[in-house]
Design a protein around this motif. Structure first.
Motif, mmCIF file in Angstrom:
data_model
loop_
_atom_site.group_PDB
_atom_site.id
_atom_site.type_symbol
_atom_site.label_atom_id
_atom_site.label_comp_id
_atom_site.label_asym_id
_atom_site.label_seq_id
_atom_site.Cartn_x
_atom_site.Cartn_y
_atom_site.Cartn_z
ATOM 1 N N ASP A 139 17.539 4.193 -2.574
ATOM 2 C CA ASP A 139 17.762 2.861 -3.123
ATOM 3 C C ASP A 139 17.509 1.771 -2.089
ATOM 4 O O ASP A 139 17.358 2.035 -0.897
ATOM 5 C CB ASP A 139 19.163 2.738 -3.731
ATOM 6 N N GLY A 140 17.459 0.532 -2.568
ATOM 7 C CA GLY A 140 17.161 -0.600 -1.709
ATOM 8 C C GLY A 140 18.197 -0.858 -0.638
ATOM 9 O O GLY A 140 17.839 -1.061 0.536
ATOM 10 N N PRO A 141 19.495 -0.887 -0.964
ATOM 11 C CA PRO A 141 20.489 -1.131 0.077
ATOM 12 C C PRO A 141 20.451 -0.106 1.209
ATOM 13 O O PRO A 141 20.638 -0.461 2.375
ATOM 14 C CB PRO A 141 21.819 -1.061 -0.693
ATOM 15 N N THR A 142 20.193 1.160 0.892
ATOM 16 C CA THR A 142 20.101 2.166 1.946
ATOM 17 C C THR A 142 18.890 1.917 2.829
ATOM 18 O O THR A 142 18.948 2.088 4.054
ATOM 19 C CB THR A 142 20.037 3.575 1.334
ATOM 20 N N LEU A 143 17.778 1.504 2.239
ATOM 21 C CA LEU A 143 16.598 1.167 3.032
ATOM 22 C C LEU A 143 16.914 0.026 3.997
ATOM 23 O O LEU A 143 16.521 0.064 5.173
ATOM 24 C CB LEU A 143 15.444 0.788 2.108
#
Length: 226
Positions: free
Chosen positions: A193-197
């Motif tokens: 997901d985006g937040p993990t990236l």
């Protein structure tokens, strides 16, 4: 959420300001409603700093942008500590006032800097995520600003010649390309997901099960150093 797949070659000068305005509208009301004790909570992503320290650092950075004060070593650890110390006698809400003004007024100045200050806007948005996490609030490194932040991250990594990475995002309609694809190094691959990236690229802790990464070590992604 939709995110442009390849945004390296076209800089939107208004993008940092939009990111900051969106975050301002979410973060400032949250801060206005917190008890004084919450400002003294430690921030795990910034060892030795409290919520107030992080906010003071961000507010000072925006004030420097507004006043065009960029002396040598302006964002060194020593300078950051001085900025925080200068605000030690301020009330918590005065710090929030300065932060709100900075997030409102810095956008056009960053737009006019030709990309030189884009990473600052991204970093301040990430610090807002640090604060959310310290306060136990949901949406750290996410929220309405995430699409803007991912686009800005792709542009910053591309201009810096960062290693190439192809990201298949769970929460986006199209994949995202980050870094410089003009070299010989084959692109790394990210699935998650985006937040993990965002966490990976900014050196924030992540859960191993939250993503898949191939062709690169997580430590190589950090754009803000160790």
């Amino acid at each position: 959420m939709t995110t442009p797949a390849d945004v390296h070659d076209v800089r939107d000068p208004e993008l940092p300001g939009r990111l900051l305005a969106v975050e301002r509208d979410e973060l400032v009301p949250l801060l206005r409603g917190r008890a004084d004790a919450d400002f003294a909570l430690p921030v795990a992503a910034c060892p030795g700093w409290t919520v107030r320290d992080v906010l003071a650092h961000c507010a000072a950075a925006f004030t420097r942008v507004r006043e065009r004060r960029f002396e040598e070593g302006v964002f060194s650890p020593e300078a950051n500590d001085r900025d925080i110390a200068e605000r030690a006698e301020w009330s918590d809400q005065r710090v929030v006032d300065e932060l709100e003004r900075g997030m409102t007024e810095a956008g056009p100045l960053i737009a006019g800097a030709g990309g030189a200050l884009d990473a600052l806007a991204l970093g301040e948005w990430v610090h807002a995520g640090d604060v959310r996490e310290a306060l136990g609030e949901p949406g750290a490194y996410a929220g309405a600003g995430l699409p803007y932040a991912l686009t800005l991250l792709a542009q910053v990594t591309g201009r810096r010649g960062h290693l190439p990475l192809h990201a298949d995002l769970d929460d986006a309609d199209e994949p995202l390309r980050l870094g410089d694809f003009s070299g010989e190094r084959p692109p790394a691959r990210y699935i998650g997901d985006g937040p993990t990236l965002v966490r990976l690229y900014t050196g924030r802790p992540v859960r191993a099960a939250a993503y898949e990464l191939a062709g690169v070590e997580a430590e190589e992604l950090n754009i803000f150093g160790g």
